[in-house]
Motif scaffolding. Structure first.
Motif, mmCIF file in Angstrom:
data_model
loop_
_atom_site.group_PDB
_atom_site.id
_atom_site.type_symbol
_atom_site.label_atom_id
_atom_site.label_comp_id
_atom_site.label_asym_id
_atom_site.label_seq_id
_atom_site.Cartn_x
_atom_site.Cartn_y
_atom_site.Cartn_z
ATOM 1 N N UNK A 138 0.985 -1.113 0.009
ATOM 2 C CA UNK A 138 0.093 0.208 0.003
ATOM 3 C C UNK A 138 0.826 1.153 -0.178
ATOM 4 N N UNK A 139 0.652 2.013 -0.836
ATOM 5 C CA UNK A 139 1.428 3.256 -1.106
ATOM 6 C C UNK A 139 0.595 4.413 -0.350
ATOM 7 N N UNK A 140 1.056 5.185 0.601
ATOM 8 C CA UNK A 140 0.389 6.190 1.043
ATOM 9 C C UNK A 140 0.933 7.709 0.359
ATOM 10 N N UNK A 141 -0.180 8.426 0.019
ATOM 11 C CA UNK A 141 0.373 9.795 -0.560
ATOM 12 C C UNK A 141 0.083 10.880 0.294
ATOM 13 N N UNK A 142 0.784 12.198 0.154
ATOM 14 C CA UNK A 142 0.781 13.199 0.871
ATOM 15 C C UNK A 142 -0.500 14.044 0.915
ATOM 16 N N UNK A 143 -1.481 13.622 -0.141
ATOM 17 C CA UNK A 143 -2.985 14.145 0.121
ATOM 18 C C UNK A 143 -3.819 13.407 0.727
ATOM 19 N N UNK A 144 -3.256 12.377 1.486
ATOM 20 C CA UNK A 144 -3.880 11.601 2.287
ATOM 21 C C UNK A 144 -4.670 10.373 1.774
ATOM 22 N N UNK A 145 -4.376 10.067 0.421
ATOM 23 C CA UNK A 145 -4.971 9.105 -0.223
ATOM 24 C C UNK A 145 -4.138 7.909 -0.187
ATOM 25 N N UNK A 146 -4.555 6.580 -0.724
ATOM 26 C CA UNK A 146 -3.832 5.536 -0.586
ATOM 27 C C UNK A 146 -4.108 4.766 -1.770
#
Length: 185
Positions: A138-146
């Motif tokens: 799972x990748x977490x992104x700085x915009x809060x999405x995954x």
């Protein structure tokens, strides 16, 4: 890992869509996640796609447009960052010349081809962290999405954000400048 069906490709420059195209060819559904909010149209200088790179693009169905847009390169001078020449490359006998074109043109051609093949590129997805489980990554992104997939592929360049969480001891390689002369016949 067997049974890979999905992939997250981090980096939407040149390598990202090409990687996603290759994965699609192997039967893996890949989505490209690009940190920047907008495409990189108009950015970058000139670069050369060597004959082996053109052959790789040919396998993916993307070589014709690159060959049509690029200038043939028959001679390349290799120099360091201060302009000191230390070598020349005159091509490989029996192989066609590489092609020089603006990075922005190569970017556009590859993105257009990838989109036509069904590759999705999601902008504004800057990688913040990675979590690996038995079911995938799972990748977490700085915009809060995954986003979750079977595998994660880093195609985000020399200052890779993928390298840090996945291989913290990896170091960037030294880079040299290659000056090409597309006008040489």
């Amino acid at each position: 890992m067997t049974g890979v069906r999905t992939a997250l490709v981090i980096g939407g420059g040149i390598a990202g869509p090409v990687t996603a195209l290759a994965l699609r060819r192997a039967g893996i559904e890949a989505t490209v996640h690009e940190a920047y909010e907008t495409p990189a149209d108009g950015l970058g200088g000139w670069l050369q796609v060597a004959p082996n790179g053109l052959e790789a693009l040919r396998i993916l169905g993307a070589a014709d447009s690159v060959e049509a847009s690029g200038r043939p390169i028959r001679r390349t001078i290799i120099a360091d960052g201060r302009g000191r020449k230390f070598g020349a490359y005159t091509g490989v006998p029996g192989l066609p010349p590489g092609r020089a074109l603006r990075r922005s043109e190569l970017y556009r051609l590859l993105h257009d081809h990838a989109a036509a093949q069904g590759v999705r590129v999601e902008h504004g997805r800057r990688l913040d962290g990675v979590e690996e489980t038995d079911d995938g990554v799972t990748a977490r992104f700085t915009d809060g999405s995954t986003a979750t997939a079977d595998v994660l592929v880093g195609a985000d360049g020399i200052r890779s954000t993928v390298r840090t969480p996945t291989a913290p001891s990896a170091s960037a390689r030294r880079m040299f400048t290659a000056m090409s002369t597309p006008w040489t016949t």
